[in-house]
Motif scaffolding. Structure first.
Motif, PDB file in Angstrom:
ATOM      1  N   ASP A 175       1.117   4.198  -2.963  1.00  0.00           N
ATOM      2  CA  ASP A 175       0.785   5.437  -2.661  1.00  0.00           C
ATOM      3  C   ASP A 175       1.839   6.209  -3.393  1.00  0.00           C
ATOM      4  OD1 ASP A 175      -1.340   4.826  -1.226  1.00  0.00           O
ATOM      5  OD2 ASP A 175      -0.355   5.133   0.755  1.00  0.00           O
TER       6      ASP A 175
ATOM      7  N   ASN B 296       0.990  -1.304  -0.065  1.00  0.00           N
ATOM      8  CA  ASN B 296       0.129  -0.074  -0.074  1.00  0.00           C
ATOM      9  C   ASN B 296       0.929   1.268   0.035  1.00  0.00           C
ATOM     10  OD1 ASN B 296      -2.627   1.325   0.189  1.00  0.00           O
ATOM     11  ND2 ASN B 296      -1.970   1.964   2.151  1.00  0.00           N
TER      12      ASN B 296
ATOM     13  N   GLU C  56      -1.669  10.587   2.544  1.00  0.00           N
ATOM     14  CA  GLU C  56      -1.006   9.475   2.410  1.00  0.00           C
ATOM     15  C   GLU C  56       0.105   9.265   3.435  1.00  0.00           C
ATOM     16  OE1 GLU C  56      -3.320   7.485  -1.418  1.00  0.00           O
ATOM     17  OE2 GLU C  56      -1.320   8.709  -1.663  1.00  0.00           O
TER      18      GLU C  56
HETATM   19 FE   LIG Z   1      -3.402   4.157   0.161  1.00  0.00          FE
END
Ligand SMILES: [Fe+2]
Ligand SMILES: [Fe+2]
Ligand SMILES: [Fe+2]
Lengths: 284, 332
Positions: free
Chosen positions: A78, A74, A164
């Motif tokens: 990002d 993840n 993020e």
């Molecule tokens: Fe994310």
């Protein structure tokens, strides 16, 4: 037609036009005098995300625990998303007909503008996490400042990325604390990782003519202003993690931002660019 | 499938069943969901643990063949899509291990069984991904075959498994579309890209057919699992359905399915097709496939090298709990 093929690529050109129309007008984008510095600086932003994202993505499927596999993928995702935005704007500012993909996949290593810190090999999870934490702490302060940029386009990207990156910092600092204050082994590994990457952190704050030009235009903050903020976060987290700040200079390793990299970057680029280099002009 | 050749216990007729077993079977027959705390036959529990565990293992081992191309993805967008997909697969693993945990087996126990070879993962992940077109073929064919099996499993009798399948299916169909989009680009691309696309189909066709497992018409295990609604269709039914849906998709791409016997059978309303080489399948299951060593080796290595990390987190959690307890005592 069989049931599946409506997955055909949407009308990319139309989507891009619509997105462009929705973007704020930004006088900096067409400022000829500022162009070389602005372009270089945008490449620094994009390349840091791209190369760190690349390194983190190397962990996919090889993490120490399933939750970590998910979090690492993840984070990499990002960062690749941020790369698309920064290099997209860099390409627009450059105005030489190159796209974000061409910048990512067709520049040689010496044209990359990322910090040496982010190209360091992953090592064990301790090195990966420590490198990410020290960068996240800087990245967070930088993006926070950039949300108030005189360039609306930069401010927009920063605001998206900041959401993020706040989470990246939360996660990496939490893990640094827990592993630093975990077992003797995890403590020793985290300390060794800190000692290993420490000398690469000063480059984040070492301003050159490019940084000064974008700071002067109000696009980016003066890097020196970010240093005390970074030091405070890092100091607090390392304390809580029972880790000690190395005595060595933190700015022993610089040059990445100017294109003088470690030996590692050449291999990253060779791997990353393989398809674009082997099949010039193909569309994927 | 992601769960191939899962052994289940022998089947009883309604008369042979104890009153509890009969009541259980009647609930299943009525389409009721069985929940973790409720009574269930030991065989049902064991079979489900094997099946869900194998499925979970397949999701996490399945990260590896695709993870193999993340650092070489040709564009930023393709890289992002592939990363998102691999992340989804890890997430599927997590849902499934959680579903298995409701049956009384821990994730660590299941990992141990995977690492020792006592539990399997799908044979498909023991094949290599050699070109970028394989990212297309895997999404299109492998996720496609997985969907064939998992869509009906959304109606499986075990509540947590059914709910996991509902979440997973949504993402898998996304994966299949993205895979097909890659195939489309490659098939319509340069001659080299088209060659890669055809080669990927050639290599993944039969291994994809194997995902459904050998013909189960004579299998007692399969009959019991079907009665319990933890298997919803026979392997042959699903394989046929997969071929029927995939052949027109291959034609649309302008690619040739590597089966000279493939013909539309008007009378049956289905394609006739060649069986995969089952001898190869059993070799792969036994551990002798092209990538068994790499795949299992990578998972074992990740686990062993991650021990200090997991221990560190556990030690911290214990210290933090002790500190909290001490400060509570001090406060009183
Ligand atoms: Fe994310
Ligand atoms: Fe999956
Ligand atoms: Fe999938």
């Amino acid at each position: 037609m069989p049931s599946l093929p409506n997955a055909a690529t949407p009308d990319v050109a139309r989507l891009a036009e619509r997105a462009a129309a929705a973007q704020s007008h930004d006088p900096h984008v067409a400022d000829v005098a500022l162009k070389p510095a602005f372009f270089d600086w945008l490449c620094r932003m994009g390349d840091n995300s791209l190369i760190l994202g690349h390194r983190i993505s190397e962990w996919c499927g090889h993490g120490p625990v399933l939750e970590e596999d998910i979090a690492l993928a993840n984070t990499a995702l990002d960062l690749i998303g941020h790369t698309q935005m920064w290099l997209g704007l860099a390409a627009e500012v450059e105005d030489a007909g190159r796209s974000a993909d061409e910048l990512a996949f067709l520049r040689d290593a010496m044209k990359f503008r990322n910090l040496k810190l982010v190209e360091l090999p992953n090592g064990d999870m301790a090195v990966t996490l420590m490198r990410e934490f020290l960068f996240d702490a800087f990245h967070f302060e930088l993006l926070t400042a950039l949300t108030k940029s005189s360039s609306p386009r930069v401010a927009e990207i920063a605001a998206k990325a900041l959401k993020e990156v706040s989470y990246h910092l939360e996660r990496s600092s939490d893990l640094v604390v827990r592993l630093g204050d975990g077992t003797e082994e995890s403590h020793n590994r985290m300390q060794a990782a800190l000692n290993k990457v420490w000398g690469y952190t000063g480059e984040m704050f070492a301003a050159d003519a490019v940084d000064e030009a974008v700071a002067e235009a109000g696009i980016a903050p003066a890097l020196a202003d970010l240093l005390p903020l970074w030091q405070r976060t890092v100091g607090e987290v390392l304390d809580e993690a029972t880790l000690s700040q190395p005595e060595q200079r933190f700015d022993a390793q610089t040059g990445g931002k100017q294109g003088r990299h470690t030996e590692h970057l050449g291999y990253i680029v060779a791997e990353m660019q393989f398809l674009q280099r082997a099949y010039p002009g193909a569309s994927w | 499938m992601y769960a191939q050749m899962v052994k289940s216990e022998g089947m009883k007729s309604l008369e042979e069943m104890s009153p509890e077993e009969r009541a259980f079977q009647e609930r299943v027959d009525r389409g009721e969901k069985i929940e973790p705390k409720e009574w269930m036959p030991e065989g049902y529990r064991k079979t489900l643990i094997r099946q869900i565990g194998q499925h979970a293992h397949s999701e996490i081992v399945g990260q590896l063949p695709e993870g193999n191309w993340i650092t070489r993805a040709p564009t930023l967008e393709r890289k992002a899509i592939l990363l998102a997909k691999v992340q989804d697969e890890a997430g599927h693993g997590l849902y499934l291990y959680s579903a298995a945990e409701t049956l009384g087996v821990s994730r660590d126990e299941l990992f141990e069984k995977l690492h020792s070879g006592a539990m399997k993962y799908s044979s498909i992940f023991n094949y290599p991904t050699l070109t970028w077109a394989d990212m297309g073929a895997v999404g299109w064919l492998v996720d496609g075959a997985a969907i064939m099996n998992q869509v009906p499993l959304q109606r499986t009798s075990y509540g947590p498994y059914s709910r996991a399948m509902i979440r997973i299916c949504k993402e898998e169909s996304f994966h299949q579309r993205q895979g097909y989009a890659i195939m489309m680009k490659m098939a319509q691309g340069t001659p080299e890209q088209k060659e890669m696309a055809q080669d990927a189909l050639n290599r993944f066709w039969y291994p994809s057919l194997m995902m459904f497992g050998p013909s189960d018409k004579d299998s007692v295990h399969s009959a019991q699992s079907m009665a319990w609604k933890i298997k919803m269709n026979t392997n042959d039914e699903l394989r046929q359905k997969f071929v029927d849906e995939t052949v027109p998709q291959a034609e649309y791409l302008g690619l040739t399915v590597p089966d000279e016997t493939l013909t539309w059978n008007e009378a049956r309303g289905h394609y006739d097709f060649a069986e995969p080489d089952w001898a190869e399948f059993f070799e792969v299951i036994k551990g002798n496939g092209p990538c068994n060593e790499e795949r299992l080796g990578a998972r074992r290595k990740a686990w062993d090298k991650g021990a200090w990390f997991r221990d560190g987190l556990t030690a911290y959690a214990e210290k933090a709990a002790a500190r909290r307890a001490a400060s509570n005592v001090a406060a009183e």
